[in-house]
Write a protein that holds these residues in place. Sequence first.
Motif, PDB file in Angstrom:
ATOM      1  N   LEU A 141       2.468   1.885  -3.291  1.00  0.00           N
ATOM      2  CA  LEU A 141       1.510   2.407  -4.255  1.00  0.00           C
ATOM      3  C   LEU A 141       1.232   3.876  -3.972  1.00  0.00           C
ATOM      4  O   LEU A 141       1.093   4.692  -4.885  1.00  0.00           O
ATOM      5  N   GLU A 167      -6.445   4.252 -13.314  1.00  0.00           N
ATOM      6  CA  GLU A 167      -6.076   3.583 -14.559  1.00  0.00           C
ATOM      7  C   GLU A 167      -7.138   3.828 -15.645  1.00  0.00           C
ATOM      8  O   GLU A 167      -6.814   4.065 -16.814  1.00  0.00           O
ATOM      9  N   GLU A 199       0.842  -1.203   0.000  1.00  0.00           N
ATOM     10  CA  GLU A 199       0.000   0.000   0.000  1.00  0.00           C
ATOM     11  C   GLU A 199       0.868   1.240   0.000  1.00  0.00           C
ATOM     12  O   GLU A 199       0.631   2.195  -0.745  1.00  0.00           O
ATOM     13  N   ARG A 252       0.769  -5.283 -20.978  1.00  0.00           N
ATOM     14  CA  ARG A 252      -0.048  -4.081 -20.889  1.00  0.00           C
ATOM     15  C   ARG A 252       0.818  -2.817 -21.024  1.00  0.00           C
ATOM     16  O   ARG A 252       0.429  -1.864 -21.691  1.00  0.00           O
ATOM     17  N   GLN A 265      -6.909   2.804  -7.533  1.00  0.00           N
ATOM     18  CA  GLN A 265      -5.994   2.430  -8.612  1.00  0.00           C
ATOM     19  C   GLN A 265      -6.778   2.174  -9.894  1.00  0.00           C
ATOM     20  O   GLN A 265      -6.395   2.615 -10.976  1.00  0.00           O
ATOM     21  N   ARG A 294      -6.745  -1.850  -5.679  1.00  0.00           N
ATOM     22  CA  ARG A 294      -7.557  -0.949  -4.881  1.00  0.00           C
ATOM     23  C   ARG A 294      -8.433  -0.137  -5.813  1.00  0.00           C
ATOM     24  O   ARG A 294      -8.074   0.123  -6.973  1.00  0.00           O
ATOM     25  N   ARG A 308      -8.640  -5.774 -12.322  1.00  0.00           N
ATOM     26  CA  ARG A 308      -7.922  -5.952 -13.582  1.00  0.00           C
ATOM     27  C   ARG A 308      -8.887  -6.323 -14.697  1.00  0.00           C
ATOM     28  O   ARG A 308      -8.886  -5.728 -15.789  1.00  0.00           O
ATOM     29  N   ALA A 319       3.155   2.156  -9.979  1.00  0.00           N
ATOM     30  CA  ALA A 319       1.978   2.005 -10.836  1.00  0.00           C
ATOM     31  C   ALA A 319       1.138   0.826 -10.375  1.00  0.00           C
ATOM     32  O   ALA A 319      -0.077   0.893 -10.307  1.00  0.00           O
ATOM     33  N   ARG A 336     -10.923  12.498  -2.340  1.00  0.00           N
ATOM     34  CA  ARG A 336      -9.840  12.208  -3.260  1.00  0.00           C
ATOM     35  C   ARG A 336     -10.369  11.529  -4.525  1.00  0.00           C
ATOM     36  O   ARG A 336      -9.956  11.830  -5.642  1.00  0.00           O
TER      37      ARG A 336
END
Lengths: 121, 702
Positions: free
Chosen positions: A95, B609, A92, A118, B605, B602, B578, A100, B635
């Motif tokens: 990140l 993305e 955590e 990717r 994330q 998370r 994902r 990334a 946020r």
Amino acid sequence: VNHAMLYIEDNESNISLVEALLKRRPKIELHIAMTGRDGVRAAIDKQPGLILLDNRLPDATGGEVLHELASATATAAIPVVVLSSDSGAMIEELLENGAAESIAKPFDIHQFMSVIDRYLP
Amino acid sequence: VRPKRASSEPAGADQVHGVRRWWLDLSLRAKGLIVVAVPLIVLIAVTLTNVMLAQNENHERTVSTRARTLAAAASLVLTDALNAETGVRGYAATRDPAFLTPYHMALARLGGERRSLREAAVIDGYGRQQRAADATTGKVLSELAQIRSAVGRDVPTASLLPGLLKGKAAMDLLRRRIASLANGPAALVLSQRKKISALQTRIELLNVAALVLGLLAAVAGVGLFTSGVARRVTANAENARRLGEGQPFEPGTNADDEIGRLGESLDRAQGLLSHRSTELITARDEALKATRAKNAFLSSTSHELRTPLNSILGFTQLLEMSELSDEDADSVGRILGAGRHLLALINELIDIARIESGDLSLSLEPVLVRSVIEETSELMAPIATEHSIRIIQQCAHPALAVKADRQRLSQVLVNLISNAVKYNHRDGTITISCQEEGTGQVTIVVSDTGPGISPENLERIFVPFERLGAEQTAVEGTGIGLPLARALADAMHGRLTASSVPGQGSAFTLTLPRAPDLVHVPAPDLVTAGVAPAGPHHPARAGVSVLYIEDNPANVEVVSRFLHSKPNTTLMTEASGRAGIERAARDVPDIILLDLHLPDLRGDQVLSELKTEPATAAISVVVLSADASPGVIHRLLASGALAYLTKPVELAELGELLDTFVPLRAQNQQPQPAVPNRVSMSGPGAGPFSPGADQESAKEAW
């Protein structure tokens, strides 16, 4: 197209594994750095499209390397994927510090390859 | 010698000396006696004084009575002496014997009267006067007798004169003597009366004083005593309360009576308690330190173990993909199996360490019990079949839900089922049932038909690495599956217990807090719900396509059923971040509902993305979470989320959001063909190395 990838890792065995895996992606040019210091220097020199970062290096932690990379303008934009065998809390933190994403070690090679694909299609 | 009070007591709290010291150290019984005795003593003293005064009064009354008797007797003697004289004079003057009658009568009475007078003259000082008066009386009577005999002899009257004169002189003397006898006692009587009256006044005063004093003494004594006792008892009660709350004591006065000893006992109890709590705190700190050290050790060890395992598993997987002989393929399979087993062991160890250190993050939300049971049963079916074991699901309640972390609940059930497979006979059965308890709880029971566990071992199975009889059998296992399952159950505010009938089987009961019933949608409906009603009648329809990224099928079902009722809405779902990102890039929905707690990434994330990827940057994202803090929400909204909805999702709110939402496509006037949607739910534990991971399909990707 930038297909260079920098792998910052001190464990020979893991390096060999990633080298073996990347034989299947001949387009990708793999650079290896075995310390944090070398890694940051290589990132500036080679300008890779993706950096794989081991969380525990002989001279620095993953967080420290991340910080170095993020504060240098030459490397700030390069995505960094952290390879870590540490607990969730530490991931955590990485990140939060700009990684990334993270791949837990030991990793499943299919998952690993899909992440590489990717970032370096 | 009684022990002194604890020396920790502040100095100066006990500066009491003299009478007060003596009084404090008296026992309560003695104090009570003294308090009762004070008015009693006053009462007794008053009574005694009263008696003495009454005796005094009595004496004075007797004296007075005697004085009166003496005066009366004296006057009787004088009266009859006068009577006798009068009779004799009359006889002398008239020579008539009839005048002698009173003389004779007076003589007759005088004998007794003179005796009475003698008897009455017992008062001090009057005996002599009485004798003098009596002698004079005798003289008067003898003079009268001589006159009377002279008259009888016819002596001429003139020659009687000297005798008469002598008689008068004697009579005058008697008169004086009797008067002094009578007047003295009269004065005495008067003074006695005064004395008695004074005494009576004094007695009355004394009585009133005694009443007032006795009452005052009683009231004051009892008042002082009880208030003193009450004050000290209250102080002790206050200290007892402080003892109960672990606060320091108020300094008090020590004493050697019962209350003082009670205070001393409280003091000792406090000393003991603070000593014990210090010991406990030390012990707890040490235990915490030990636990932290253990967790740190586990964490670093697991890291060290994982590093070589990465190479082992990585290269083995590479080998597995190359052309191998059957024998080599079997060897590689065994290495992979053993490696994954080792990894599972390490992961479970880390889980236990995390639970113990409180680092495990759980996302507790309503989870449909039946769907979790179905999923885990399905997941474990291949392994069960390998052992010829049948899994029977007995969970009739379709909407029964528990408050749990869905992944962790699945993990617990997988562990229990795996255990039930391992410790079962061939051709045995595993029954998984669910039951709603009246106390707001739900139990899930996993029972097997294995050899069972003896009662003394029932708790040992929850101790890490206590694999009963594993030495003798070829049962595979990490030895921490059950301890982990129990720790997870505890972490989800539930509990896990075991019961067994040796020879017949064991039953593991997982109890979890109940959540409100969730709407259950049968699987076939779910599929239909996802199919876009794109028909020839709505060729240019500007429908809204929704991608729901959520790992909890219960939530998916609720939203799916809800959207089914809304025309022009299509739903696709993904169970991981994902997969959701990939799906979004491929199918480009109009709106994405994003759960913040996903198994792989998370929520923030996933959001970032989606927003950085050009293909998905324009898609509106609505974030769903049960427990996001205001900071997190802020946020997320700042990084591009359209809205934030709390879980469980308020369907009306969601509906409103979708109704007001204008699809990007509609704005662009570019209706696209409806996407053939499919509700796909990845099972729990479908991570890289879970037994259910689909290696074949992955292989095709190479």
